[in-house]
Design a protein around this motif. Structure first.
Motif, PDB file in Angstrom:
ATOM      1  N   ARG A  95      39.953  51.645 -25.230  1.00  0.00           N
ATOM      2  CA  ARG A  95      40.003  52.444 -26.449  1.00  0.00           C
ATOM      3  C   ARG A  95      38.872  52.077 -27.411  1.00  0.00           C
ATOM      4  NH1 ARG A  95      45.484  52.027 -28.652  1.00  0.00           N
ATOM      5  NH2 ARG A  95      46.003  53.321 -26.876  1.00  0.00           N
ATOM      6  N   TYR A  96      38.459  50.811 -27.404  1.00  0.00           N
ATOM      7  CA  TYR A  96      37.430  50.340 -28.337  1.00  0.00           C
ATOM      8  C   TYR A  96      36.337  49.592 -27.575  1.00  0.00           C
ATOM      9  CZ  TYR A  96      41.206  51.364 -31.569  1.00  0.00           C
ATOM     10  OH  TYR A  96      42.213  51.993 -32.263  1.00  0.00           O
ATOM     11  N   PRO A  97      35.524  50.294 -26.784  1.00  0.00           N
ATOM     12  CA  PRO A  97      34.512  49.618 -25.956  1.00  0.00           C
ATOM     13  C   PRO A  97      33.417  48.928 -26.775  1.00  0.00           C
ATOM     14  CG  PRO A  97      34.219  51.997 -25.879  1.00  0.00           C
ATOM     15  CD  PRO A  97      35.501  51.738 -26.619  1.00  0.00           C
ATOM     16  N   GLU A  98      33.299  49.278 -28.051  1.00  0.00           N
ATOM     17  CA  GLU A  98      32.255  48.697 -28.899  1.00  0.00           C
ATOM     18  C   GLU A  98      32.608  47.303 -29.431  1.00  0.00           C
ATOM     19  OE1 GLU A  98      35.194  50.563 -31.686  1.00  0.00           O
ATOM     20  OE2 GLU A  98      34.380  51.093 -29.732  1.00  0.00           O
ATOM     21  N   LEU A  99      33.833  46.841 -29.194  1.00  0.00           N
ATOM     22  CA  LEU A  99      34.253  45.552 -29.735  1.00  0.00           C
ATOM     23  C   LEU A  99      33.415  44.405 -29.181  1.00  0.00           C
ATOM     24  CD1 LEU A  99      38.155  45.802 -29.687  1.00  0.00           C
ATOM     25  CD2 LEU A  99      36.651  45.821 -31.682  1.00  0.00           C
ATOM     26  N   THR A 100      33.044  43.501 -30.070  1.00  0.00           N
ATOM     27  CA  THR A 100      32.353  42.276 -29.692  1.00  0.00           C
ATOM     28  C   THR A 100      33.418  41.216 -29.443  1.00  0.00           C
ATOM     29  OG1 THR A 100      30.478  42.889 -31.074  1.00  0.00           O
ATOM     30  CG2 THR A 100      30.655  40.568 -30.448  1.00  0.00           C
ATOM     31  N   VAL A 101      33.405  40.619 -28.243  1.00  0.00           N
ATOM     32  CA  VAL A 101      34.456  39.678 -27.862  1.00  0.00           C
ATOM     33  C   VAL A 101      33.856  38.303 -27.579  1.00  0.00           C
ATOM     34  CG1 VAL A 101      36.297  39.169 -26.207  1.00  0.00           C
ATOM     35  CG2 VAL A 101      35.813  41.552 -26.849  1.00  0.00           C
ATOM     36  N   PHE A 102      34.450  37.284 -28.206  1.00  0.00           N
ATOM     37  CA  PHE A 102      34.101  35.890 -27.932  1.00  0.00           C
ATOM     38  C   PHE A 102      35.360  35.191 -27.426  1.00  0.00           C
ATOM     39  CE2 PHE A 102      30.804  37.012 -30.933  1.00  0.00           C
ATOM     40  CZ  PHE A 102      29.683  36.401 -30.392  1.00  0.00           C
ATOM     41  N   HIS A 103      35.165  34.272 -26.515  1.00  0.00           N
ATOM     42  CA  HIS A 103      36.291  33.524 -25.959  1.00  0.00           C
ATOM     43  C   HIS A 103      36.352  32.131 -26.567  1.00  0.00           C
ATOM     44  CE1 HIS A 103      37.253  36.614 -23.043  1.00  0.00           C
ATOM     45  NE2 HIS A 103      35.946  36.810 -22.961  1.00  0.00           N
ATOM     46  N   LYS A 104      37.571  31.680 -26.810  1.00  0.00           N
ATOM     47  CA  LYS A 104      37.790  30.331 -27.348  1.00  0.00           C
ATOM     48  C   LYS A 104      37.474  29.308 -26.269  1.00  0.00           C
ATOM     49  CE  LYS A 104      41.366  31.842 -30.538  1.00  0.00           C
ATOM     50  NZ  LYS A 104      42.756  31.763 -30.917  1.00  0.00           N
ATOM     51  N   PRO A 105      36.876  28.192 -26.592  1.00  0.00           N
ATOM     52  CA  PRO A 105      36.377  27.810 -27.916  1.00  0.00           C
ATOM     53  C   PRO A 105      34.912  28.227 -28.103  1.00  0.00           C
ATOM     54  CG  PRO A 105      36.252  25.919 -26.464  1.00  0.00           C
ATOM     55  CD  PRO A 105      36.779  27.083 -25.636  1.00  0.00           C
ATOM     56  N   THR A 106      34.667  29.028 -29.099  1.00  0.00           N
ATOM     57  CA  THR A 106      33.319  29.368 -29.547  1.00  0.00           C
ATOM     58  C   THR A 106      33.217  28.816 -30.964  1.00  0.00           C
ATOM     59  OG1 THR A 106      33.231  31.397 -28.235  1.00  0.00           O
ATOM     60  CG2 THR A 106      31.735  31.251 -30.102  1.00  0.00           C
ATOM     61  N   PRO A 107      32.143  28.121 -31.302  1.00  0.00           N
ATOM     62  CA  PRO A 107      32.042  27.579 -32.661  1.00  0.00           C
ATOM     63  C   PRO A 107      32.112  28.685 -33.722  1.00  0.00           C
ATOM     64  CG  PRO A 107      30.313  26.694 -31.250  1.00  0.00           C
ATOM     65  CD  PRO A 107      30.981  27.796 -30.478  1.00  0.00           C
ATOM     66  N   PRO A 108      32.827  28.449 -34.817  1.00  0.00           N
ATOM     67  CA  PRO A 108      32.906  29.447 -35.885  1.00  0.00           C
ATOM     68  C   PRO A 108      31.525  29.877 -36.390  1.00  0.00           C
ATOM     69  CG  PRO A 108      34.523  27.739 -36.256  1.00  0.00           C
ATOM     70  CD  PRO A 108      33.676  27.287 -35.099  1.00  0.00           C
ATOM     71  N   SER A 109      30.538  28.989 -36.313  1.00  0.00           N
ATOM     72  CA  SER A 109      29.202  29.355 -36.771  1.00  0.00           C
ATOM     73  C   SER A 109      28.615  30.501 -35.941  1.00  0.00           C
ATOM     74  CB  SER A 109      28.267  28.141 -36.732  1.00  0.00           C
ATOM     75  OG  SER A 109      28.204  27.625 -35.410  1.00  0.00           O
ATOM     76  N   VAL A 110      28.958  30.570 -34.658  1.00  0.00           N
ATOM     77  CA  VAL A 110      28.490  31.664 -33.801  1.00  0.00           C
ATOM     78  C   VAL A 110      29.137  32.979 -34.242  1.00  0.00           C
ATOM     79  CG1 VAL A 110      28.486  32.572 -31.431  1.00  0.00           C
ATOM     80  CG2 VAL A 110      28.012  30.143 -31.845  1.00  0.00           C
ATOM     81  N   LEU A 111      30.417  32.928 -34.552  1.00  0.00           N
ATOM     82  CA  LEU A 111      31.126  34.128 -35.014  1.00  0.00           C
ATOM     83  C   LEU A 111      30.556  34.601 -36.349  1.00  0.00           C
ATOM     84  CD1 LEU A 111      34.765  32.948 -34.217  1.00  0.00           C
ATOM     85  CD2 LEU A 111      33.228  34.250 -32.749  1.00  0.00           C
ATOM     86  N   THR A 112      30.346  33.671 -37.256  1.00  0.00           N
ATOM     87  CA  THR A 112      29.795  34.007 -38.570  1.00  0.00           C
ATOM     88  C   THR A 112      28.388  34.579 -38.435  1.00  0.00           C
ATOM     89  OG1 THR A 112      31.147  32.297 -39.592  1.00  0.00           O
ATOM     90  CG2 THR A 112      29.263  33.067 -40.858  1.00  0.00           C
ATOM     91  N   HIS A 113      27.572  33.999 -37.565  1.00  0.00           N
ATOM     92  CA  HIS A 113      26.222  34.505 -37.328  1.00  0.00           C
ATOM     93  C   HIS A 113      26.280  35.948 -36.811  1.00  0.00           C
ATOM     94  CE1 HIS A 113      22.044  34.727 -36.093  1.00  0.00           C
ATOM     95  NE2 HIS A 113      22.465  35.157 -34.920  1.00  0.00           N
ATOM     96  N   THR A 114      27.187  36.226 -35.897  1.00  0.00           N
ATOM     97  CA  THR A 114      27.331  37.569 -35.335  1.00  0.00           C
ATOM     98  C   THR A 114      27.705  38.562 -36.424  1.00  0.00           C
ATOM     99  OG1 THR A 114      27.954  36.638 -33.200  1.00  0.00           O
ATOM    100  CG2 THR A 114      28.554  38.950 -33.593  1.00  0.00           C
TER     101      THR A 114
END
Length: 124
Positions: A95-114
């Motif tokens: 339904r939402y193919p545009e979603l950006t997905v990260f798997h745990k554990p990914t550092p929060p800094s990577v998520l914030t950068h994205t």
């Protein structure tokens, strides 16, 4: 360091230490944290009362999967990052193919950068 320039970022995460670490990383990047909350009900309640520029969402929460929150944010054209330990349910991925997905554990800094990069380039 990434700069979120006072952007409002919703954090939905049921693991308290992960949520707090993510919130601190967003604040360090000059963002404003909306939440963090740990349930779909709380997230939808926050969205009724707050505008958000982006969201970082866990998938599996105590009261179900994140789809109602994704739907609400998608309707508002809000950039989202999915942060999951188990992966994206097939229905949600279709339904939402545009979603950006990260798997745990990914550092929060990577998520914030994205998030910061997406907001800077207006890729919503």
């Amino acid at each position: 360091m990434d700069n979120l320039e006072s952007k409002r970022v919703l954090v939905v995460e049921d693991e308290v230490f992960v949520a707090l670490d993510m919130a601190a990383t967003i604040e360090d990047a000059n963002g404003t944290v909306v939440g963090p909350v740990s349930t779909i009900r709380q997230a939808l309640s926050l969205l009724r009362d707050n505008e958000v520029d982006a969201a970082i969402l866990d998938v599996n929460l105590p009261d179900g999967d994140i789809e109602p929150v994704v739907a609400a944010l998608s309707d508002r054209h809000v950039f989202m990052v999915i942060y999951t330990g188990g992966g994206l349910p097939d229905e949600l991925a279709k339904r939402y193919p545009e979603l950006t997905v990260f798997h745990k554990p990914t550092p929060p800094s990577v998520l914030t950068h994205t998030v910061a990069t997406a907001l800077m380039h207006h890729t919503v």
